[in-house]
Design an enzyme around this catalytic site. Structure first.
Site, short mmCIF file in Angstrom:
data_model
loop_
_atom_site.label_atom_id
_atom_site.label_comp_id
_atom_site.label_asym_id
_atom_site.label_seq_id
_atom_site.Cartn_x
_atom_site.Cartn_y
_atom_site.Cartn_z
N ASP A 97 0.84 -1.21 0.00
CA ASP A 97 0.00 0.00 0.00
C ASP A 97 0.87 1.26 0.00
O ASP A 97 2.02 1.23 0.44
CB ASP A 97 -0.84 0.09 1.28
CG ASP A 97 -1.77 -1.07 1.44
OD1 ASP A 97 -2.15 -1.66 0.43
OD2 ASP A 97 -2.12 -1.36 2.60
N1 URA Z 1 -1.11 -5.77 4.28
C1 URA Z 1 -1.56 -4.51 4.19
O1 URA Z 1 -2.54 -4.16 4.83
N2 URA Z 1 -0.89 -3.66 3.39
C2 URA Z 1 0.20 -3.99 2.70
O2 URA Z 1 0.77 -3.15 1.99
C3 URA Z 1 0.66 -5.31 2.80
C4 URA Z 1 -0.01 -6.18 3.60
#
Ligand code: URA
Length: 241
Positions: A97
């Protein structure tokens, strides 16, 4: 085939084909879904023969605030801004993310990428998490056992409390699946939120001395340790893009 040759993304390849820049056996092909036989057909891009690139595997320490995407319509920074010195086009193996930092693999080997992302191969991804409040042992046990999310229950996970401060819990979680925003959604299912999320390991590969925003090539032994490669029989026929 064009993206595998390291020239650009599949989307770009589709555009180039539409623009008439690609010929197969001296005939310009405008259909991006055209199939070619790599052993028999002669593919020219701007009049020059396409050559298959060597496979490249690298690991980036993605900083927070960078998108795991090639181009952003809002022009926000993307991981490709950190990879300008990689001489070939690589794709991310899964996503982190915008606000997550940590290890991101990138490669031009689509079969390798698919295997690492395939939940059937159970490649473990370890994250350090800071929650916005203190979590109880029962709550950590729920994360461990599996939590019902809107796309189904999560698999059992390894969860270890690292430390509690007055207001927050820091813990480590290891998942063998990689669903969209999975850690954040699991913590949200407890009625808490994630303040900080860092992916610190993918299988046996850890951050080591890699600095935030930097990348390095994987060593052959590191690629091998990410899991035994299935025999990658070369397909004679492949899509033009
Ligand atoms: N889980 C999440 O919530 N975000 C990420 O970027 C990776 C795993």
């Amino acid at each position: 085939m064009i993206s595998k040759a390291g020239l650009g993304s599949r989307t770009e390849a589709r555009g180039w084909i539409g623009a008439g820049r690609v010929a197969v056996n001296r005939r310009v092909i405008l259909n991006p879904d055209h199939w070619v036989d790599m052993d028999r057909d002669k593919v020219l891009f701007d009049g020059k023969p396409l050559v298959r690139k060597e496979h490249v595997y690298l690991v980036l320490y993605k900083p927070k605030g960078y998108l795991t995407t090639y181009k952003d319509p809002e022009n926000r920074p993307t991981v490709y801004d950190l990879l300008s010195d990689v001489g070939t086009f690589v794709v991310p193996v899964g996503r982190l993310d915008l606000d997550t930092s940590g290890l991101l693999l990138l490669t031009n080997d689509t079969q390798f990428a698919e295997r690492i992302m395939n939940p059937d191969f159970h490649v473990a991804k370890r994250y350090l998490v800071k929650a916005n409040r203190r979590l109880t042992d029962e709550e950590l046990a729920r994360l461990r056992q599996g939590i019902e999310l809107d796309d189904g229950p999560t698999r059992p996970a390894t969860v270890t409390r690292i430390r509690d401060s007055e207001k927050y819990t820091h813990f480590e979680i290891t998942l063998t699946e990689g669903r969209n925003r999975q850690v954040r959604r699991m913590v949200e299912a407890l009625g808490a939120t994630v303040l900080k999320l860092v992916r610190v390991a993918i299988g046996p590969l850890g951050i080591g001395s890699l600095e935030v925003g930097k990348w390095r090539y994987l060593e052959p032994r590191e690629c091998a340790a990410l899991g035994p490669q299935r025999s990658l029989a070369r397909k004679a026929s492949t899509r033009l893009t």
